[in-house]
Motif scaffolding. Sequence first.
Motif, mmCIF file in Angstrom:
data_model
loop_
_atom_site.group_PDB
_atom_site.id
_atom_site.type_symbol
_atom_site.label_atom_id
_atom_site.label_comp_id
_atom_site.label_asym_id
_atom_site.label_seq_id
_atom_site.Cartn_x
_atom_site.Cartn_y
_atom_site.Cartn_z
ATOM 1 N N SER A 238 3.526 0.796 3.946
ATOM 2 C CA SER A 238 2.314 0.641 3.148
ATOM 3 C C SER A 238 2.253 1.542 1.922
ATOM 4 O O SER A 238 1.328 1.426 1.124
ATOM 5 N N TYR B 233 0.270 -4.720 13.518
ATOM 6 C CA TYR B 233 0.429 -4.477 12.088
ATOM 7 C C TYR B 233 1.431 -5.436 11.455
ATOM 8 O O TYR B 233 1.322 -5.764 10.270
ATOM 9 N N THR C 92 -0.927 -4.907 3.398
ATOM 10 C CA THR C 92 -0.919 -3.580 2.792
ATOM 11 C C THR C 92 -1.556 -3.646 1.411
ATOM 12 O O THR C 92 -1.739 -4.718 0.832
ATOM 13 N N GLU C 93 -1.876 -2.468 0.875
ATOM 14 C CA GLU C 93 -2.442 -2.374 -0.465
ATOM 15 C C GLU C 93 -1.360 -2.136 -1.526
ATOM 16 O O GLU C 93 -1.661 -1.974 -2.692
ATOM 17 N N SER C 94 -0.100 -2.109 -1.100
ATOM 18 C CA SER C 94 0.998 -1.851 -2.037
ATOM 19 C C SER C 94 1.313 -3.099 -2.843
ATOM 20 O O SER C 94 0.728 -4.173 -2.636
ATOM 21 N N ARG D 264 4.817 2.646 9.751
ATOM 22 C CA ARG D 264 3.682 1.966 9.120
ATOM 23 C C ARG D 264 3.369 2.594 7.755
ATOM 24 O O ARG D 264 3.118 1.886 6.776
#
Length: 678
Positions: A416, A442, A459-461, A412
């Motif tokens: 991310s 997820y 995700t914040e990527s 995970r």
Amino acid sequence: MTTPAVYHLDQKHCSKPIHRWILRGLFCGMIWGLSYLPVQAQLPSLPSLNDLNPFKQDEFDRLDEDDLDTTLHTPMVGEYTRIGGNTAVRVYGIGLVVGLKGTGDDPPISTQRTYLKREMALKGVKDANRILRSPNTTLVEVKGMLPPLVQKGDLFDVEVYIPGSSEATSLNGGWLLETYLTEVLPTPGEGIKKGHALAVAKGPILVSTDTGDDTSQIGMQKRGKILSGGRSLKEREMKLYLNNDFRSVRNAKRISDKIGNRFYHYDEYGIRISMAHAKTDTEIELKIMPQYEDNHSRYLNVVRRIAFRETPVAQNIRMTRLKDKLLDPKTAETAAIELEAIGNEAIPTLEAGLDSKWLEVRFNSALALSYIGETTGLDELIEAAEKEPAFRIYALAAIAAVDDVEAHLKLRELISKGNITSAELRYGAFRALSTLDENDPYIRGNSMNDQFVLHEVKTESAPMIHLTTRKKAEIVLFGKGQKFHTPLVLRAGKEILIKGEAGDGKITINNFHLPEQKQQQVVNNQISEVIQAVVDMGASYPDVASMLSEADVQGNLPGRLEINALPKAGQFYVRPAIASGDSESKGSRVRVGNSNNVPNIFSEQRNHDARGTRSEDGTTFDEEDDDEGGIRQVGGEEERDNDVEIDAPDSEELKKSNYVERRTRFFDFKNPFKRDKE
């Protein structure tokens, strides 16, 4: 008168002792004479019971304990056996495609048509000739490769072809009806010899519409693919075969026992079950351990490294030698696999390799620990996957073999991470996590009308979209809430139009071939909502893929679009010069693994022949004993590259190779479930 009678009586009683003495004399003379004969002339000796015993001890059995404790060479299982059942089996069938829009034909008279009509009759299809004459159907050949160790019910890709004698022009929009696949091919002049049915195939056909001249387009329209369209009807087993000069019931039992001491499981009653079973004096049936289910080739490599016979003292001496080899980058791979074959007793030795200053040593030590079931090497595997592309595929496959919550968390984190630009690494980590648990919240996806699965990884990527056109049909959206940039005008197939005005957060979707009340939908410009809407309006997986490809070209996507960005096996790794033991050069290039032996979870499962034809025992005609997962040397020796710097894994050249920029073929495929108005 009495004298003669007395005479005869004496003669009768006296003759017995005389005869007895004569016989005794002759017997003694024979014994005395034979004692003087030369040894060569003595009577031949009869075979002893020990010679007739099939379980008699051989020369190796008669070795003393001291000999086994101090021997420099430990015989391995691989020295006495060869592998069978690890090759893909080619399957073939004749099928019927329906749902074409006037691009079919009436198949000409042939053995294939006769075979198809017979199959249709067996399934109770009436008026077969009328169906075959329809321009919306055509006869096709179906081919596939049944993977090794496939289980009953497992899925695999199949390819569909229009025969050369057919006048059909395209498979676009077609659906293959259920077709049985056998292990035989048609024989010229003798027709089709039907074998045992090994699989069955059916499903929508994906037809490539790559740009090109008219001739190439015509050829591509006559062939297609069905992702996971084949389903196995049989289980394929892996086998070991004893070498001819070693075959015996006892040796087969001894080898199966050695394998069973290392690899075993317990049934529902708690009874220990060996993963190897001697079937005959030549054949040993081999089962796969759960942690190796997604990496068969490594399992076979480890099995071949199991010691055939070794005392505890000799094993300890060997582990001491292997520790020295493990800490040397040039021999670390071989040493790690031998230690993995030993099992739990080798864990402390392998853990010592995790402290090495060389990434190559840490990587190989962590690989072996993961397949033994230890989590102590997970950090090193994550490091190897991030820093070295050549190690990535094996590192991710090893993490997927560890059924532990820590492995889930590590993957995970890898998905991310915001600083990761490699599509191979991000999607590879996603594939590894889905192998551990496809229902992990997820990454869990939603089925799109049973045609493909849409995953939204929040995700914040950096945003990225990944598509697959092999083995499984899925779309993965990396990044939270991805939205289309407007203005846009897109198509999903030939019947669905998508429009969005500049600065507007709404997308209008039209399909004028639907009933009037269903011809239009208005949704938000979120990519996941648009995909769901176009699927509800009749779009197929290739339609959606074509839509996303067009959006990427027009700049309507917020990030990258990647296709089949799978980690690769058989890549080169630059070993630093000081680790190679050569201070004159700046480094050496060594190949990691073999491109023909890919861990199952990353196999592209192509149906064409792989380089190097494999025989039944698993060896190839163009390579010898090229085991998976290890360092391979070019041309039998390391390839020196004086232009490569020591810090090559971080160099700009390798960073560029880390970025996967693909634009592969998409498919134009009409919805096979949608009926014509007529």
